[in-house]
Scaffold this motif. Structure first.
Motif, PDB file in Angstrom:
ATOM      1  N   PHE A 127      43.425  37.574  46.435  1.00 27.06           N
ATOM      2  CA  PHE A 127      42.393  37.720  47.674  1.00 27.06           C
ATOM      3  C   PHE A 127      41.542  36.386  47.183  1.00 27.06           C
ATOM      4  O   PHE A 127      40.937  35.944  48.164  1.00 27.06           O
ATOM      5  N   LYS A 128      41.144  36.233  45.927  1.00 30.25           N
ATOM      6  CA  LYS A 128      40.514  35.014  45.635  1.00 30.25           C
ATOM      7  C   LYS A 128      41.178  33.541  46.440  1.00 30.25           C
ATOM      8  O   LYS A 128      40.647  32.817  46.952  1.00 30.25           O
ATOM      9  N   TYR A 132      38.624  34.716  49.766  1.00 25.06           N
ATOM     10  CA  TYR A 132      37.696  35.575  49.772  1.00 25.06           C
ATOM     11  C   TYR A 132      36.607  35.747  48.688  1.00 25.06           C
ATOM     12  O   TYR A 132      37.089  35.252  47.841  1.00 25.06           O
ATOM     13  N   LYS A 133      35.543  36.231  48.784  1.00 28.33           N
ATOM     14  CA  LYS A 133      34.744  36.517  47.756  1.00 28.33           C
ATOM     15  C   LYS A 133      35.073  38.137  47.246  1.00 28.33           C
ATOM     16  O   LYS A 133      35.329  39.094  48.068  1.00 28.33           O
ATOM     17  N   VAL A 134      35.522  38.283  45.710  1.00 27.59           N
ATOM     18  CA  VAL A 134      36.156  39.216  45.410  1.00 27.59           C
ATOM     19  C   VAL A 134      35.663  39.835  44.087  1.00 27.59           C
ATOM     20  O   VAL A 134      35.247  38.811  43.171  1.00 27.59           O
ATOM     21  N   ASP A 145      32.791  38.053  41.787  1.00 25.04           N
ATOM     22  CA  ASP A 145      33.279  36.631  42.553  1.00 25.04           C
ATOM     23  C   ASP A 145      33.613  35.790  41.238  1.00 25.04           C
ATOM     24  O   ASP A 145      34.642  36.040  40.600  1.00 25.04           O
ATOM     25  N   GLU A 174      33.388  40.912  49.556  1.00 26.74           N
ATOM     26  CA  GLU A 174      33.983  41.509  50.539  1.00 26.74           C
ATOM     27  C   GLU A 174      35.143  42.619  49.929  1.00 26.74           C
ATOM     28  O   GLU A 174      35.211  43.574  50.673  1.00 26.74           O
TER      29      GLU A 174
END
Length: 487
Positions: A127-128, A132-134, A145, A174
């Protein structure tokens, strides 16, 4: 400061002595951390009962005490909240105190015996890479993040979980991927959290020092899915017979994955080598740098979860092809002398069997497979003979050694491991108590082309003996020793 009545929302309360209109500064379950106007939650642990520390917490300034049993002496200026379960109350209060941060992101829990760290970490990575911010809550590290924090437990305590989730909210995260251990579920650490989804990997022999029976261990894992809301998804491995059990009472949307049976998400292994896997997932081919059948399951779980979280299939496959292996999970190097050394966290019989079978399926059988393995002290002793049996049956040579002996005598642990070796395999084995010496011996036994597996500690960078932790990193040590032998 927060109003006590607000942070008690949804807590199962038996009785109240005093006012819930008081403002409180912080929550603690360790009385040593209490300051003026704090709440002390008296939790009954396996070794310590927080109820024994109520008076000490009040002396330090606690304005509120949450407990399962009211003390005989009631302080006039203190509010007492009698609850059904202090650990459940702690989890719900922690969530309320931090403004229910799990509701402001998509939180996915990964549970099972093996694969939790790999799946959670690679989902974070995927997802990174997707932009996205994860967040990540894992055995190895906590990530908000791009910020990393040292992890202390597979599943942290409720206050720590919610504190990190709140920080994730502040950073605009997120998605968050979280390892959910059986200890964490049993101790109610995940109560009060809102999960978007849950993943079940597999169930094998582990933690029976804590859960006592396999049925109890299984049912604790199942409780995680039983508590899921109907808007969440539950995705389980149905090649494991316990997979369908996890779905029996869940309200969540049900999905399955498997390599060997019919499922919503299926995969075939087309190629398997030390450089990676070629898989066909739901009809589409993808290459991954991850190695072995067990990683095919992990990749399939990652694919299913990413799709269920809304990513497009083609994008997920592309991102899977970019994934890098997790520290201490089938982490390998090839020395200048052409000796392959593999470091893996395999510390259960099933995990060790998976890794050894993977290596044996790839190697040509013209080379030696030398395994270095031990078992942790003060943990489930019943798995030790099984580890000895598996290591000696599936390797050409085995060096039994210390893992983290903790408070036990290393020699006694090794004797337990040796008891599982069958007579025909005795000559394959030797025992060296000191772990670095055991790794050195394996390096000395290895010839060009041979494979060394160092199992049990994986990502850990310490060894614990008699309560003392010292620096110890399997990967760095084998890398150093192989270089020295080449000089």
């Amino acid at each position: 400061m927060k109003l006590l009545k607000d942070i008690l929302y949804k807590v199962a309360i038996e009785s109240v002595v005093g006012s819930t209109e008081v403002s409180v500064k912080a929550l603690h379950f360790n009385s040593q951390n209490i300051e003026k106007n704090d709440v002390f939650i008296a939790v009954k642990g396996s070794a310590v009962d927080g109820h024994d520390y109520i008076e000490g917490a009040i002396e330090k300034g606690a304005a509120v005490v949450v407990c399962e049993v009211l003390p005989t002496h009631i302080g006039a200026s203190v509010t007492y909240i009698e609850v059904v379960s202090s650990s459940k109350a702690l989890a719900i209060m922690a969530s309320n105190f931090y403004d229910n941060p799990s509701q402001n992101l998509k939180l996915v829990g990964v549970t099972g015996t093996n694969g939790k760290t790999t799946i959670a970490t690679l989902l974070y990575q995927l997802f990174k890479n997707a932009g996205y911010k994860v967040g990540l809550l894992s055995t190895v590290v906590v990530k908000v993040d791009n910020k990393a924090y040292k992890a202390t437990h597979t599943t942290p305590d409720s206050l720590t979980i919610n504190r990190y989730l709140k920080e994730m909210n502040n950073e605009g995260v997120e998605f968050c991927f979280m390892e959910v251990s059986s200890h964490g579920i049993h101790q109610n650490r995940t109560d009060g959290l809102q999960f978007e989804g849950g993943v079940f990997t597999n169930l094998s022999h582990d933690h029976l020092d804590y859960h006592e029976t396999f049925a109890e261990y299984r049912d604790v894992k199942k409780r995680f899915f039983d508590q899921m809301p109907k808007q969440a998804f539950a995705v389980v491995n149905t090649d494991d017979k316990n997979g369908p059990v996890m779905l029996q009472n869940t309200k969540a949307k049900k999905y399955t994955y498997a390599l060997k049976s019919y499922a919503d998400y299926t995969a075939q292994i087309l190629e398997n080598s030390f450089s990676g896997l070629l898989l066909k997932i739901n009809g589409s081919e993808v290459w991954t740098r991850l190695v072995g059948d067990f990683n095919a399951y992990n990749v399939l779980a990652i694919f299913a979860t990413a799709e269920l979280l809304g990513l497009e299939k083609v994008e997920v496959l592309r991102l899977i092809s970019e994934l890098k292996s997790v520290s201490g999970r089938f982490q390998y190097l090839i020395s200048e002398g052409n000796i392959t050394a593999i470091v893996d966290y395999a510390h259960t019989p099933d995990a060790l069997k998976n890794v050894l079978e993977t290596i044996n399926s790839i190697r040509t059988k013209n080379e030696e497979l030398i395994t270095v393995v031990g078992c942790g002290g003060d943990r489930d002793a019943t798995k030790r003979p099984k580890m000895g049996h598996i290591a000696s049956a599936l390797s050409t040579k085995v060096v039994f050694t210390s893992d983290n002996p903790r408070g036990e005598e290393p020699e006694a642990i090794i004797k337990d491991i040796e008891s599982g070796v069958e007579p025909q395999n005795f000559k394959k084995t030797l025992s060296i108590t000191e772990r670095e010496q055991a790794i050195k011996t394996a390096c000395q036994l290895a010839n060009p082309g041979d494979i060394i597996l160092i199992a049990g500690k994986g990502h850990e960078t310490y060894q614990e003996i008699k309560g003392v932790r010292s620096d110890f990193d399997d990967y760095k040590i084998v890398e150093k020793l192989l270089k020295q032998l080449q000089k």
